[in-house]
Design an enzyme around this catalytic site. Structure first.
Site, PDB file in Angstrom:
ATOM      1  N   ARG A  53       3.140  -5.463  -1.984  1.00  0.00           N
ATOM      2  CA  ARG A  53       2.149  -5.693  -3.036  1.00  0.00           C
ATOM      3  C   ARG A  53       0.818  -6.033  -2.379  1.00  0.00           C
ATOM      4  O   ARG A  53       0.755  -6.216  -1.169  1.00  0.00           O
ATOM      5  CB  ARG A  53       2.599  -6.832  -3.959  1.00  0.00           C
ATOM      6  CG  ARG A  53       3.022  -8.069  -3.148  1.00  0.00           C
ATOM      7  CD  ARG A  53       2.752  -9.358  -3.815  1.00  0.00           C
ATOM      8  NE  ARG A  53       1.332  -9.626  -3.948  1.00  0.00           N
ATOM      9  CZ  ARG A  53       0.545 -10.047  -2.948  1.00  0.00           C
ATOM     10  NH1 ARG A  53       1.003 -10.247  -1.727  1.00  0.00           N
ATOM     11  NH2 ARG A  53      -0.739 -10.267  -3.169  1.00  0.00           N
ATOM     12  N   GLY A  54      -0.223  -6.189  -3.235  1.00  0.00           N
ATOM     13  CA  GLY A  54      -1.557  -6.429  -2.707  1.00  0.00           C
ATOM     14  C   GLY A  54      -2.233  -5.075  -2.519  1.00  0.00           C
ATOM     15  O   GLY A  54      -1.639  -4.145  -1.967  1.00  0.00           O
ATOM     16  N   ALA A  55      -3.472  -4.975  -2.996  1.00  0.00           N
ATOM     17  CA  ALA A  55      -4.115  -3.666  -3.073  1.00  0.00           C
ATOM     18  C   ALA A  55      -4.172  -2.915  -1.734  1.00  0.00           C
ATOM     19  O   ALA A  55      -3.760  -1.743  -1.663  1.00  0.00           O
ATOM     20  CB  ALA A  55      -5.513  -3.821  -3.680  1.00  0.00           C
ATOM     21  N   ASN A  60      -8.872  -8.297 -10.655  1.00  0.00           N
ATOM     22  CA  ASN A  60      -8.026  -9.036  -9.704  1.00  0.00           C
ATOM     23  C   ASN A  60      -6.949  -9.761 -10.524  1.00  0.00           C
ATOM     24  O   ASN A  60      -6.924  -9.686 -11.765  1.00  0.00           O
ATOM     25  CB  ASN A  60      -8.880 -10.019  -8.885  1.00  0.00           C
ATOM     26  CG  ASN A  60      -8.132 -10.573  -7.688  1.00  0.00           C
ATOM     27  OD1 ASN A  60      -7.534  -9.814  -6.920  1.00  0.00           O
ATOM     28  ND2 ASN A  60      -8.132 -11.882  -7.512  1.00  0.00           N
ATOM     29  N   LYS A  61      -6.082 -10.449  -9.806  1.00  0.00           N
ATOM     30  CA  LYS A  61      -4.933 -11.113 -10.430  1.00  0.00           C
ATOM     31  C   LYS A  61      -5.329 -11.940 -11.654  1.00  0.00           C
ATOM     32  O   LYS A  61      -6.354 -12.623 -11.644  1.00  0.00           O
ATOM     33  CB  LYS A  61      -4.255 -11.991  -9.373  1.00  0.00           C
ATOM     34  CG  LYS A  61      -3.048 -12.765  -9.820  1.00  0.00           C
ATOM     35  CD  LYS A  61      -1.967 -11.918 -10.416  1.00  0.00           C
ATOM     36  CE  LYS A  61      -1.551 -10.764  -9.521  1.00  0.00           C
ATOM     37  NZ  LYS A  61      -0.625  -9.824 -10.191  1.00  0.00           N
ATOM     38  N   ARG A 119       2.097   1.756  -9.919  1.00  0.00           N
ATOM     39  CA  ARG A 119       1.376   0.638 -10.541  1.00  0.00           C
ATOM     40  C   ARG A 119      -0.026   1.144 -10.851  1.00  0.00           C
ATOM     41  O   ARG A 119      -0.592   1.903 -10.052  1.00  0.00           O
ATOM     42  CB  ARG A 119       1.312  -0.586  -9.608  1.00  0.00           C
ATOM     43  CG  ARG A 119       2.676  -1.221  -9.328  1.00  0.00           C
ATOM     44  CD  ARG A 119       2.533  -2.513  -8.521  1.00  0.00           C
ATOM     45  NE  ARG A 119       1.993  -3.598  -9.324  1.00  0.00           N
ATOM     46  CZ  ARG A 119       1.564  -4.762  -8.801  1.00  0.00           C
ATOM     47  NH1 ARG A 119       1.594  -4.961  -7.502  1.00  0.00           N
ATOM     48  NH2 ARG A 119       1.096  -5.718  -9.597  1.00  0.00           N
ATOM     49  N   GLN A 168       2.566 -15.715  -6.455  1.00  0.00           N
ATOM     50  CA  GLN A 168       2.124 -15.189  -5.152  1.00  0.00           C
ATOM     51  C   GLN A 168       1.376 -16.261  -4.356  1.00  0.00           C
ATOM     52  O   GLN A 168       1.367 -16.229  -3.127  1.00  0.00           O
ATOM     53  CB  GLN A 168       1.213 -13.966  -5.339  1.00  0.00           C
ATOM     54  CG  GLN A 168       1.908 -12.725  -5.856  1.00  0.00           C
ATOM     55  CD  GLN A 168       1.769 -12.599  -7.360  1.00  0.00           C
ATOM     56  OE1 GLN A 168       1.714 -13.599  -8.074  1.00  0.00           O
ATOM     57  NE2 GLN A 168       1.733 -11.381  -7.869  1.00  0.00           N
ATOM     58  N   ASP A 172      -8.439  -5.945  -6.659  1.00  0.00           N
ATOM     59  CA  ASP A 172      -7.560  -4.775  -6.817  1.00  0.00           C
ATOM     60  C   ASP A 172      -8.332  -3.510  -7.156  1.00  0.00           C
ATOM     61  O   ASP A 172      -7.858  -2.395  -6.908  1.00  0.00           O
ATOM     62  CB  ASP A 172      -6.511  -5.056  -7.885  1.00  0.00           C
ATOM     63  CG  ASP A 172      -5.534  -6.105  -7.385  1.00  0.00           C
ATOM     64  OD1 ASP A 172      -5.844  -7.298  -7.523  1.00  0.00           O
ATOM     65  OD2 ASP A 172      -4.497  -5.725  -6.798  1.00  0.00           O
TER      66      ASP A 172
END
Ligand code: MRU
Length: 325
Positions: free
Chosen positions: A45-47, A234-235, A79, A183, A224
């Protein structure tokens, strides 16, 4: 630390982020189906790490003699929010007519670059933080995980922490736990502990109170997807943090490699926000409770002090004249 995602012996090898911090284990992904599943379960995960997964996924499809166009489409759509995933797929596909070795070489080049670009972007951002924040040592606040684990290596927002910590300039990092998948509490806290950086985990809902109490010199987050006008997806929770930071006159700095910039997107209203499974939220609810579970939000550029990539700094309106501190 080894790379978050890499290619070895005909497989994509990832650090399994669903197992941390309890267990550090590697997963070998030998099919595109396994890779797509790992992306959707957030095992990777994570862009920026998703960009690597996109490119390596195309190489894996070719290695397995798969239907590469069909596989590329499945990977790119695993995603929706981080632009890097489809970008990584596209970049690998551009080498398709040169054969599978060329595709793999391109994916590997992307991995090498990602580490380098994050190191550079976060070094630029560390200078911005030092210029914006007079207090030493610094008290930083971060959300989600934008560290080594969110990238191939080094990290974006946490990369800034590594630079500042190496210079003895970090007093503490406040880590939002980052509901619902934690996270921050699981991954960012783990990375900071590994690096011996002082930190405290806090509930996301404590962030504004920490700012009001004067406990935060700067907010640092990753991204992201960054629209052409500087709006940042973003998150979930990032937007609220930016509003609180602006209210308290605290610099709000976004750090990302340029692979996160979507120059085709005029502004943040066009970002597709991933909605995740209700079961991520229903552990403590009455049976059959309905939920709203977006994984990301969009922060308008006018709430942001600076968006920093390896190419430099894009200044937002949210500078911090008249700091209360
Ligand atoms: O759902 P995730 O864990 O893939 O989301 C990642 C983020 O939103 C991170 O905050 C990060 O800033 C982007 S990756 C460096």
């Amino acid at each position: 630390m080894r790379r978050t995602i890499d290619w070895a012996d005909g497989a994509v090898v990832i650090i399994d982020q669903t197992a941390l911090p309890g267990e550090y284990r590697l997963l070998e992904l030998t099919t595109v189906t396994e890779l797509v599943d790992a992306v959707q379960r957030l095992a990777v995960r994570g862009a920026p790490a998703l960009g690597a997964a996109g490119a390596l996924g195309v190489a894996l499809s070719l290695h397995r003699n798969g239907d590469v166009h069909r596989d590329a489409d499945r990977i790119a759509h695993a995603r929706p929010t981080a632009v890097n995933l489809a970008w990584g797929v596209e970049r690998a596909l551009e080498k398709l007519d040169q054969g599978k070795e060329a595709v793999l070489a391109e994916a590997r080049a992307l991995l090498d670059e990602d580490e380098q670009l994050n190191e550079t972007a976060s070094r630029h951002a560390a200078e911005i933080v030092l210029a914006e924040c007079p207090r030493r040592p610094l008290r930083l606040l971060t959300h989600c995980n934008a560290g080594h684990l969110a990238t191939v290596g080094w990290g974006s927002a946490l990369g800034v922490v590594w630079h500042l910590h190496a210079r003895g300039l970090v007093e503490e990092v406040l880590v939002d736990e980052t509901r619902p998948l934690l996270q921050g509490a699981r991954l960012t806290a783990w990375e900071l502990a590994q690096a011996n950086v002082p930190y405290r985990v806090q509930p996301d809902s404590a962030a504004a109170a920490a700012m009001a109490r004067g406990m935060v010199d700067c907010v640092l987050v990753g991204a992201d997807r960054i629209a052409a006008n500087g709006d940042v997806a973003n998150k979930i929770g990032t937007y609220g943090l930016a509003i609180a930071a602006k209210h308290h006159g605290i610099p709000f700095v976004v750090v990302a490699p340029s692979s996160t910039v979507d120059s085709k997107l005029a502004d943040g209203t066009g970002v597709v926000i991933e909605e995740r499974d209700a079961r991520e939220l229903t552990e403590a609810t009455p049976k059959d409770a309905r939920v709203f579970n977006p994984a990301f939000d969009v922060t308008p550029f006018d709430l942001i002090t600076a968006v920093v990539t390896e190419h430099g700094t894009f200044r937002g309106a949210a500078r911090s004249p008249g700091h209360r501190r």
